[in-house]
Scaffold this motif. Structure first.
Motif, mmCIF file in Angstrom:
data_model
loop_
_atom_site.group_PDB
_atom_site.id
_atom_site.type_symbol
_atom_site.label_atom_id
_atom_site.label_comp_id
_atom_site.label_asym_id
_atom_site.label_seq_id
_atom_site.Cartn_x
_atom_site.Cartn_y
_atom_site.Cartn_z
ATOM 1 N N ALA A 83 5.288 7.448 -6.175
ATOM 2 C CA ALA A 83 5.682 8.202 -4.978
ATOM 3 C C ALA A 83 7.090 7.829 -4.525
ATOM 4 N N THR A 84 7.476 6.555 -4.668
ATOM 5 C CA THR A 84 8.825 6.138 -4.263
ATOM 6 C C THR A 84 9.887 6.739 -5.173
ATOM 7 N N ARG A 85 9.507 7.097 -6.396
ATOM 8 C CA ARG A 85 10.463 7.690 -7.335
ATOM 9 C C ARG A 85 10.622 9.192 -7.127
ATOM 10 N N PHE A 86 9.674 9.791 -6.430
ATOM 11 C CA PHE A 86 9.721 11.235 -6.203
ATOM 12 C C PHE A 86 10.673 11.539 -5.054
ATOM 13 N N LYS A 209 3.643 9.174 0.798
ATOM 14 C CA LYS A 209 4.172 7.879 0.368
ATOM 15 C C LYS A 209 3.787 6.776 1.351
ATOM 16 N N ILE A 210 3.898 7.060 2.644
ATOM 17 C CA ILE A 210 3.535 6.075 3.668
ATOM 18 C C ILE A 210 2.047 5.754 3.594
ATOM 19 N N GLU A 241 6.829 -6.472 -5.854
ATOM 20 C CA GLU A 241 7.663 -5.800 -6.846
ATOM 21 C C GLU A 241 7.855 -4.327 -6.496
ATOM 22 N N VAL A 242 6.794 -3.690 -6.038
ATOM 23 C CA VAL A 242 6.902 -2.276 -5.673
ATOM 24 C C VAL A 242 7.745 -2.122 -4.416
ATOM 25 N N PHE A 243 7.622 -3.080 -3.479
ATOM 26 C CA PHE A 243 8.424 -3.029 -2.254
ATOM 27 C C PHE A 243 9.918 -3.073 -2.554
ATOM 28 N N ASP A 244 10.314 -3.672 -3.692
ATOM 29 C CA ASP A 244 11.733 -3.749 -4.032
ATOM 30 C C ASP A 244 12.358 -2.361 -4.142
ATOM 31 N N ASN A 245 11.546 -1.355 -4.432
ATOM 32 C CA ASN A 245 12.048 0.019 -4.552
ATOM 33 C C ASN A 245 12.032 0.760 -3.218
ATOM 34 N N ASP A 246 11.503 0.122 -2.199
ATOM 35 C CA ASP A 246 11.427 0.741 -0.875
ATOM 36 C C ASP A 246 12.509 0.125 0.003
ATOM 37 N N SER A 295 18.517 1.469 5.957
ATOM 38 C CA SER A 295 18.318 0.020 6.014
ATOM 39 C C SER A 295 17.409 -0.348 7.183
ATOM 40 N N ASN A 296 16.764 -1.484 7.062
ATOM 41 C CA ASN A 296 15.835 -1.926 8.103
ATOM 42 C C ASN A 296 16.592 -2.756 9.143
#
Length: 355
Positions: A83-86, A209-210, A241-246, A295-296
């Motif tokens: 979903a993060t790649r879409f 995605k959320i 690891e997945v969070f690195d793309n978010d 950015s956060n």
């Protein structure tokens, strides 16, 4: 076993949408839900329905059910990563989800409202959720159909309603000239409604995605406990690891107001202390604004921290509104005084032979 089968079916429904467009109602649906009616309550109910089923099967005394928790954990992480790649702001990627089906299931009533009727707010107030929602809809409309670096409200002389109508006229011209390809409709109103339907579809996929992210976090609490119990080794994927793309992970807090944050980054950018690749963007600050919004980061608002978003409004004022120049001067003097103090401390170390 029934709960396991139902949980798997719910997760597959999230990751494998059946998107179709109902021409009579001019909006999209996924499975048996109109996209325009998938509000916050809809997604919170979906989250609760899934987490309740997770709780029902999460018997850590049962090796078989522990195995299912691990399986679902990895399955949801993979779905979240996909979903993060879409890119839900890209027209062609949105079109790729559309099945081409035009018939409405008999079980579905027509949607309560067309997409364009959601565009209402009272006054231009950034604290007003209706205004913010309207702003985000127009921003996404421009990003998807006009230009990927489109920024709403760059001209302070235009109201949001005026910018909406101007953007719609530009998009109708693109359709007329064949530069923008959507479904064929006779009236301009139907064409515009179709564009807003795609915007609502884009918001829908952002919420998907959320939803996957929150389910992944919920399952992660179980898996972390299982790892402690079993000295479980690292899997192929982890939540980190997945969070690195978010982009919304680390939290940076400014002891400044929102306008000062805009001045701070603009000054660093203009002084060439920081830089961002243009990537084809025509406007000077486009990528900088996008970076800040994604950015956060947090700033002080009413003595509380508030997340920085939609900072293009402040960048517009930085460039065009003269009365804010004194605020910029005050910020620069504050930074200079703090750097001067630090320089004096370093000079003192040097005089004492410690530097």
């Amino acid at each position: 076993m029934k709960n396991i089968i139902e949980l798997n079916a719910e997760l597959e429904k999230i990751s494998k949408p059946e998107i179709y467009f109902q021409q009579d109602h001019q909006t999209f649906a996924n499975h048996d839900t109109w996209v325009i009616e998938a509000d916050v309550k809809y997604f919170s109910n979906w989250y609760k329905r899934i987490t309740d089923k997770i709780d029902d099967i999460a018997d850590l005394d049962s090796p078989r059910k522990v195995k299912f928790i691990k399986l679902f954990h990895q399955d949801v992480l993979q779905k979240y990563e996909d979903a993060t790649r879409f890119n839900h702001e890209n027209l062609e990627e949105l079109k790729s989800t559309f099945s081409g089906q035009y018939s409405t299931p008999d079980s579905m009533k027509k949607p309560i409202k067309p997409c364009s009727e959601l565009l209402h707010y009272g006054i231009e107030d950034w604290g007003n959720p209706n205004f913010l929602k309207f702003h985000n809809i127009i921003q996404l409309l421009g990003s998807i159909f006009y230009s990927e670096d489109y920024l709403v409200m760059e001209d302070p002389d235009f109201s949001l309603y005026e910018e909406k109508y101007q953007l719609e006229e530009l998009l109708l011209e693109k359709i007329e000239m064949g530069e923008l390809s959507i479904a064929e409709f006779e009236s301009d109103a139907e064409k515009i409604e179709m564009l807003y339907s795609y915007v609502e579809l884009s918001f829908y996929f952002e919420n998907i995605k959320i939803l996957l992210k929150n389910i992944a976090k919920y399952l992660d609490t179980y898996v972390n406990l299982i790892k402690k119990l079993e000295n479980f080794q690292e899997d192929k994927l982890t939540l980190e690891e997945v969070f690195d793309n978010d982009p919304n992970n680390l939290k940076l807090e400014f002891s400044l107001n929102k306008m000062d944050v805009a001045f701070f980054y603009k000054t660093l950018f203009d002084a060439k202390i920081i830089n961002l690749a243009k990537n084809g963007q025509k406007k000077k600050y486009t990528n900088l604004i996008k970076y800040i919004d994604s950015s956060n980061m947090y700033y002080i608002y009413n003595n509380k921290l508030d997340k920085i978003k939609n900072i293009n409004k402040e960048f517009t004022k930085c460039q065009k509104v003269v009365q804010y120049k004194s605020q910029e001067m005050n910020l620069l003097e504050l930074i200079i005084s703090k750097f001067t103090k630090r320089k004096e401390e370093l000079l003192a170390y040097k005089e004492e032979g410690e530097l």
